[in-house]
Design an enzyme around this catalytic site. Structure first.
Site, mmCIF file in Angstrom:
data_model
loop_
_atom_site.group_PDB
_atom_site.id
_atom_site.type_symbol
_atom_site.label_atom_id
_atom_site.label_comp_id
_atom_site.label_asym_id
_atom_site.label_seq_id
_atom_site.Cartn_x
_atom_site.Cartn_y
_atom_site.Cartn_z
ATOM 1 N N TRP A 1 0.864 -1.182 0.000
ATOM 2 C CA TRP A 1 0.000 0.000 0.000
ATOM 3 C C TRP A 1 0.899 1.230 0.000
ATOM 4 C CZ3 TRP A 1 -0.624 4.297 3.051
ATOM 5 C CH2 TRP A 1 -1.846 4.971 2.982
ATOM 6 N N SER B 1 4.555 -5.678 2.835
ATOM 7 C CA SER B 1 3.815 -4.774 3.703
ATOM 8 C C SER B 1 2.375 -5.237 3.859
ATOM 9 C CB SER B 1 3.904 -3.357 3.164
ATOM 10 O OG SER B 1 3.422 -2.416 4.103
ATOM 11 N N MET B 2 1.398 -4.466 3.372
ATOM 12 C CA MET B 2 0.005 -4.881 3.437
ATOM 13 C C MET B 2 -0.203 -6.247 2.797
ATOM 14 S SD MET B 2 -3.370 -3.082 1.818
ATOM 15 C CE MET B 2 -4.963 -3.880 2.094
ATOM 16 N N ASP C 1 12.987 0.455 9.557
ATOM 17 C CA ASP C 1 11.667 0.683 8.968
ATOM 18 C C ASP C 1 10.869 1.659 9.827
ATOM 19 O OD1 ASP C 1 9.033 0.476 7.977
ATOM 20 O OD2 ASP C 1 9.341 -1.608 7.378
ATOM 21 N N HIS D 1 11.483 0.797 5.014
ATOM 22 C CA HIS D 1 10.326 0.021 4.562
ATOM 23 C C HIS D 1 10.498 -0.382 3.095
ATOM 24 C CE1 HIS D 1 6.306 -1.471 5.123
ATOM 25 N NE2 HIS D 1 5.840 -0.788 4.089
#
Length: 278
Positions: free
Chosen positions: A34, A100-101, A229, A258
């Site tokens: 995302w 991530s998401m 991150d 990230h």
């Protein structure tokens, strides 16, 4: 431009998902983070295909070139989209790679459909197992901070996304690795996503608790996270999931932000390909 048609959970709405399918061999499915699209994976797609694997990357509903429905951005709907993709392309022995998401789609898929057609899993900079701070998750993100993100997305989305992009890469510390052009490229991808989809998927990753689902991850799993991150701090995510997922290999990338798929792409690709070849 290839698309597949999916049904939502209630089977009342069809959504067309755009995907990219390259190479031959064992299928590796890349699930983007995302608020980007499958385009974030360009450095990984090339490396995966060159290593002799089939690489499929797709745009989550509401993002990239996929349809933009008004509803159904919860993780059950997103995992069902992934299921439709796998079945439509008749894929077997897949490796699911969630960034991530996207880590949520990996875990929810395994919870809903078990290991059917899945051989391995990879979680990169993943939000798993839980983002929000609660009494039993004291290191999570405070609810007031999450609420401020939702407010910014509703009232000044494109401005928020520009600042978010800098945090994504720890830009001030990685100017030699991340160009201004990269920031603008990401901002364009994120800005052109569905405003509604951007907000609703943010609600999904902010509020979904995957802790009880980690036991459903039984395939060999690679967990990679950067120790710098600022978007998904390692202490609240991969440090926890690495202790709960049974069969995992956990790698911490020093000084990794990230967006380490750009800043540490060679190191990330080496670890990823090594895991795929095992």
């Amino acid at each position: 431009m290839p698309f597949i048609k999916t049904d939502d959970v209630q089977k009342v709405e069809h959504v067309h998902l755009h995907y990219q399918d390259c190479g031959r061999g064992q299928p590796v499915i890349l699930i983007h983070g995302w608020p980007l699209s499958h385009r974030m994976w360009e450095h990984q797609v090339q490396a995966i295909v060159d290593a002799g694997f089939r690489c499929i990357s797709y745009d989550r509903r509401g993002f990239g070139d996929s349809d933009r429905p008004w509803n159904n951005y919860d993780y059950n709907s997103l995992a069902l989209d992934l299921r439709h993709l796998i079945q439509h392309l008749n894929l077997w022995d897949c490796v699911l790679v969630g960034f991530s998401m996207g880590g949520g789609e990996v875990v929810r898929y395994l919870s809903m459909f078990g290991n059917d057609r899945i051989n391995k899993a990879v979680l990169i900079s993943s939000i798993i197992p839980m983002v929000k701070k609660t009494d039993d998750n004291p290191k999570g993100v405070p609810e007031e901070k999450l609420n401020s993100i939702m407010d910014a997305l509703e009232n000044k989305r494109v401005t928020f996304l520009a600042e978010f992009g800098k945090l994504f890469y720890n830009y001030e510390d990685n100017r030699e690795k991340v160009s201004e052009e990269q920031l603008r490229y990401d901002w364009t991808i994120a800005s052109f996503a569905s405003p509604r989809g951007t907000i609703e998927t943010a609600r999904a990753w902010a509020n979904t608790d995957f802790r009880s689902e980690l036991r459903n991850v039984s395939v060999p799993t690679l967990i990679i996270h950067g120790d710098a991150d600022q978007i998904v701090p390692i202490e609240t995510s991969s440090e926890q999931s690495s202790k709960e997922i049974r069969n995992n290999k956990y790698i911490v990338i020093k000084d990794g932000p990230h967006g380490l798929f750009v800043t540490h792409q060679e190191e990330l690709n080496q670890h990823l390909l090594s895991f795929l070849r095992q």
